[in-house]
Design an enzyme around this catalytic site. Structure first.
Site, PDB file in Angstrom:
ATOM      1  N   LEU A 140     -16.981 -14.323 -17.137  1.00 34.36           N
ATOM      2  CA  LEU A 140     -16.220 -14.315 -15.632  1.00 34.36           C
ATOM      3  C   LEU A 140     -17.042 -13.364 -14.773  1.00 34.36           C
ATOM      4  O   LEU A 140     -17.780 -12.566 -15.060  1.00 34.36           O
ATOM      5  CB  LEU A 140     -14.873 -13.458 -15.768  1.00 34.36           C
ATOM      6  N   ASP A 141     -16.867 -13.810 -13.435  1.00 34.52           N
ATOM      7  CA  ASP A 141     -17.586 -13.210 -12.415  1.00 34.52           C
ATOM      8  C   ASP A 141     -17.107 -11.827 -12.347  1.00 34.52           C
ATOM      9  O   ASP A 141     -15.945 -11.376 -12.954  1.00 34.52           O
ATOM     10  CB  ASP A 141     -17.061 -13.404 -10.880  1.00 34.52           C
ATOM     11  N   ARG A 142     -17.828 -10.584 -11.759  1.00 37.69           N
ATOM     12  CA  ARG A 142     -17.638  -9.203 -12.185  1.00 37.69           C
ATOM     13  C   ARG A 142     -16.013  -8.880 -11.545  1.00 37.69           C
ATOM     14  O   ARG A 142     -15.480  -8.111 -12.180  1.00 37.69           O
ATOM     15  CB  ARG A 142     -18.555  -8.366 -11.179  1.00 37.69           C
ATOM     16  N   ARG A 198     -13.569 -20.913  -6.676  1.00 40.74           N
ATOM     17  CA  ARG A 198     -13.646 -20.038  -5.325  1.00 40.74           C
ATOM     18  C   ARG A 198     -14.350 -21.024  -4.437  1.00 40.74           C
ATOM     19  O   ARG A 198     -13.748 -21.099  -3.374  1.00 40.74           O
ATOM     20  CB  ARG A 198     -14.551 -18.784  -5.501  1.00 40.74           C
TER      21      ARG A 198
END
Length: 298
Positions: free
Chosen positions: A137-139, A236
């Site tokens: 996952l993205d930060r 996103r």
């Protein structure tokens, strides 16, 4: 020879098939089969060697024996908290908080998810200290992350990833009112000229995102998202490209005045086939407080 780990499989068919066929049916890659031949061995319940060509009776078990992996001494150990959803000898599922980077890199080498997993495994005296992140996952995305605990489980999951067999569901709050009840974005994604953003582009990697609307608000919409592929920033970018950037997503021009300063995105559940028990298993990750406060509870 060092530590050698054992992994059990069995012939789940009501017919006699070869040991190699049993392993192939579990989803084992050719690369791992080769490694077993070169470095490991197959044995039966009486500790006798088994050849790939040997026949197994219906429901007969077999064990792979392989040298354990050497841990990367350059990866630091952190005692930071870890929200464990499930753990057995093959899998670890954690609920990653927003703000925690998944793997060590230039911005953080000491306290990422991988560092914390190593700290947890050291605390429970795990024989293997090499985490394999199957999903990342993205930060600033929270939620469920699937980790393979050893090279065999990682290989089996890699095959499922390659064939889009792992079902990943996300919750997202997007800007504006989405009119369609459900839909699918099937648009290739690639790196933008600035080297930071991703964008829809003809020469990009194929990417498919399906969604359905759960709840509409005055100026935003809660959607459930199913990822068929797992490209960087995929959800996103697809929603931003459709005119509905995620709330709190500054990078893709999402609104920053809705009570949250990070993208309103949470990996809520995952489902995959566990070849060690021969059945599909699923897990969910609780929504964090910051997302509950902006109305993301279903």
């Amino acid at each position: 020879m060092g530590v050698r780990m054992r992994y059990q499989f069995k012939n789940n068919l009501e017919e006699i098939i070869s040991a190699k066929k049993v392993l192939q049916r579990s989803g084992m890659s050719q690369r791992l089969l080769q490694r077993i031949q070169n470095e490991g061995r197959l044995i039966d319940e009486n500790e006798n060697d088994v050849e790939f060509s040997d026949k197994l009776m219906p429901f007969e078990p077999i064990w792979i024996e392989l040298p354990d992996e050497e841990q990367d001494q350059n990866v630091a150990i952190s005692d930071g908290p870890l929200d464990i959803i499930f753990e057995d000898k093959n899998w670890l599922l954690v609920n990653k908080p927003a703000g925690l980077t998944a793997v060590p890199g230039p911005s953080d080498r000491e306290d990422t998810l991988v560092n914390r997993i190593k700290g947890h495994w050291q605390a429970i005296e795990s024989k293997n200290m090499m985490p394999h992140l199957v999903t990342r996952l993205d930060r600033f995305t929270s939620g469920i992350t699937l980790v393979a605990r050893h090279q065999v489980s990682n290989s089996l999951l890699s095959e499922q990833v390659a064939h889009h067999k792992i079902k990943k569901i996300y919750l997202a709050m997007v800007d504006g009112v989405v009119q369609a009840e459900k839909g699918t974005f099937n648009q290739p994604l690639g790196l933008a000229a600035d080297g930071i953003h991703r964008e829809v582009r003809d020469d990009g990697q194929q990417a498919t995102t399906s969604f359905k609307v759960l709840k509409r608000f005055e100026n935003q919409t809660l959607v459930q998202v199913h990822l068929k592929t797992g490209r960087t920033h995929q959800i996103r970018v697809h929603f931003a490209n459709a005119g509905h950037p995620l709330v709190g997503d500054q990078l893709y021009d999402g609104p920053m005045d809705r009570g949250i300063k990070r993208q309103a995105l949470h990996a809520s559940s995952i489902r995959f086939f566990d070849p060690f028990i021969d059945e599909k298993i699923s897990f969910t990750a609780e929504l964090p407080d910051d997302l509950k406060q902006i109305g993301m509870e279903e």
